[in-house]
Design a protein around this motif. Structure first.
Motif, short mmCIF file in Angstrom:
data_model
loop_
_atom_site.label_atom_id
_atom_site.label_comp_id
_atom_site.label_asym_id
_atom_site.label_seq_id
_atom_site.Cartn_x
_atom_site.Cartn_y
_atom_site.Cartn_z
N MET A 103 60.77 68.20 98.92
CA MET A 103 59.85 68.31 97.91
C MET A 103 59.90 69.82 97.41
N ALA A 104 60.00 70.68 98.49
CA ALA A 104 59.75 72.29 98.30
C ALA A 104 61.35 72.43 97.41
N ALA A 105 62.50 71.74 97.91
CA ALA A 105 63.79 71.91 97.44
C ALA A 105 63.75 71.43 95.86
N GLY A 106 62.96 70.28 95.64
CA GLY A 106 63.10 69.67 94.14
C GLY A 106 62.15 70.80 93.26
N LEU A 107 61.20 71.31 93.85
CA LEU A 107 60.41 72.27 93.06
C LEU A 107 61.27 73.51 92.70
N THR A 108 61.99 73.99 93.78
CA THR A 108 62.88 75.13 93.74
C THR A 108 63.99 74.87 92.56
N LEU A 109 64.52 73.51 92.70
CA LEU A 109 65.69 73.14 91.71
C LEU A 109 64.97 72.91 90.24
N LEU A 110 63.75 72.77 90.19
CA LEU A 110 63.03 72.61 88.84
C LEU A 110 62.87 73.86 88.31
N SER A 111 62.62 74.69 89.11
CA SER A 111 62.30 76.27 88.85
C SER A 111 63.62 76.67 88.15
N TYR A 112 64.79 76.74 88.95
CA TYR A 112 65.85 77.22 88.61
C TYR A 112 66.57 76.49 87.16
N MET A 113 66.27 75.35 86.96
CA MET A 113 66.65 74.74 85.85
C MET A 113 65.96 75.07 84.60
N ALA A 114 64.57 75.47 84.99
CA ALA A 114 63.80 76.09 83.82
C ALA A 114 63.97 77.55 83.58
N THR A 115 64.47 78.16 84.76
CA THR A 115 64.84 79.51 84.43
C THR A 115 66.26 79.70 83.56
N ALA A 116 67.14 78.93 83.99
CA ALA A 116 68.50 78.93 83.32
C ALA A 116 68.29 78.77 81.78
N VAL A 117 67.42 77.75 81.25
CA VAL A 117 67.23 77.13 80.15
C VAL A 117 66.23 78.24 79.29
#
Length: 413
Positions: free
Chosen positions: A82-96
């Motif tokens: 779950m923490a990894a999913g949130l981190t991945l979502l954060s990175y996707m939002a960061t990139a875009v």
């Protein structure tokens, strides 16, 4: 593989966290008015506490993955995922968000630029750079980081020189305005909630700690904290001394360029705009580096398929990087390039990851107390820091959406 020394490692994560100065001053002034610089100082204090928390956890468990790695070693795989999913979502939002904002700044210099198409091109460009390996990526990150710090120092000098000749009349006038939201306490709370976006990127260093030389990780935390603690409150203070508060909302997307225009003319304004394009592009690179470290660790733990671990001759995990590029493009298409929609997702994801990292520290103390670690954060530090992050998280969830825009939590969910 050659590991990163202090400055290149700082530059990779530093471009992400220091790019926040380009938008966090305006966000915090809109939320807190004349008390924005105080809200940003409180954020700097919270970040100081988190230096100890990250230092203890990563010192005890020096593996890529950040909050995911902390929770994997103290709770279950499902909680860690779950923490990894949130981190991945954060990175996707960061990139875009970073790529889109960079192209909006470039659009100000090149008016005929198609912003959405240029955003896709920028994401593809840095995908190619990330595929070449972290060594090549760090060289680009260092050049961007040096240019960014130089630009901020020049802007600070121009603003200081302007104030020496024109005085602090604007600052005094701004301080005579009624507090935002009816009281000083409410103004500082909402300003603090908005200003916490200014430390997004602090978690990035923990996601590629295995690529850093021995002892470099705590130095990256210290360096990021120093730069953010100096420039974020300083730029908000200088903005309040130069720009009337009602005018800040008009220049929300390019406040620092506007300050450059007032204090140093068109050349300084253009320099800040070019700096914005470069450092926001550097934040895109940080997202690629951070997500690669995270997903490699998850694949080694057999949470993701081993197919993703395939590397090229330069040591780049190209299958992870290309997958992340496609995910980021899908978000850009779904939101139709509307950055304001993704900004709320970015904030909630990032603050959730910070809170979970604090939880990982607590569980490490309770369940793995005998594990050796180079430093320890005491209980008061950990509980205070986590409480502050949770307060900011609640503030961002409760934040009123803009016109024709869904609530932050709806988009996040």
């Amino acid at each position: 593989m050659k590991k990163l020394s202090e400055f290149p490692a700082t530059a990779i994560c530093g471009n992400d966290i220091t790019s926040s100065v380009l938008y966090v001053s305006a966000l915090s002034i809109i939320a807190a008015g004349q008390y924005a610089w105080l809200a940003l100082l409180i954020v700097a204090m919270v970040l100081f506490l988190y230096r100890k928390i990250y230092g203890e956890v990563v010192g005890a468990l020096p593996l890529n993955g950040g909050a995911y790695n902390a929770l994997l070693n103290t709770t279950s795989k499902s909680m860690a995922s779950m923490a990894a999913g949130l981190t991945l979502l954060s990175y996707m939002a960061t990139a875009v968000v970073s790529a889109s904002e960079a192209m909006h700044y470039l659009h100000g210099i090149v008016p005929h630029l198609p912003v959405e198409m240029a955003t896709f091109v920028l994401l593809a460009l840095f995908m190619g750079l990330a595929v070449m390996g972290i060594g090549e990526s760090s060289k680009v990150a260092v050049l961007i980081f040096i240019f960014h710090l130089t630009s901020l120092i020049l802007l600070t000098g121009a603003c200081s020189f302007f104030l020496l000749h024109h005085g602090l009349q604007t600052f005094v006038a701004n301080n005579h305005l009624a507090p935002a939201h009816g009281s000083i306490g409410k103004a500082i709370f909402w300003g603090f909630s908005a200003a916490m976006l200014g430390i997004s990127g602090f978690e990035s260093s923990a996601n590629f700690v295995e690529e850093q030389q021995q002892g470099v990780f705590p130095k990256t935390l210290r360096n990021m904290w120093i730069v953010v603690s100096v420039f974020n409150p300083l730029m908000a203070f200088l903005a309040l001394a130069i720009v009337p508060i009602p005018e800040v909302g008009i220049y929300e997307s390019n406040l620092l360029s506007h300050m450059g225009e007032i204090t140093g003319g068109g050349r300084l304004s253009s320099l800040i705009a070019i700096d914005a394009v470069l450092v926001l592009s550097g934040a895109v690179l940080t997202a690629y580096v951070g997500v690669t470290g995270l997903l490699e660790r998850m694949t080694l733990d057999r949470i993701l398929p081993g197919y993703l671990l395939k590397k090229n001759k330069r040591g780049g995990s190209y299958r992870i990087i290309i997958s992340f590029f496609l995910l980021s493009c899908s978000i850009l298409l779904i939101t139709r390039g509307r950055v304001e929609i993704l900004a709320g997702v970015y904030t909630i994801s990032f603050l959730s990851v910070m809170a979970l990292f604090g939880l990982g520290n607590i569980l490490l103390k309770v369940r793995r107390r005998r594990l050796p670690r180079p430093e320890r954060a005491n209980w008061i530090v950990v509980l205070t820091a986590v409480a502050a992050v949770l307060a900011a998280l609640v503030g961002n969830i409760m934040k009123e959406p803009g016109p024709n825009q869904p609530a932050n939590f709806v988009v996040f969910a």
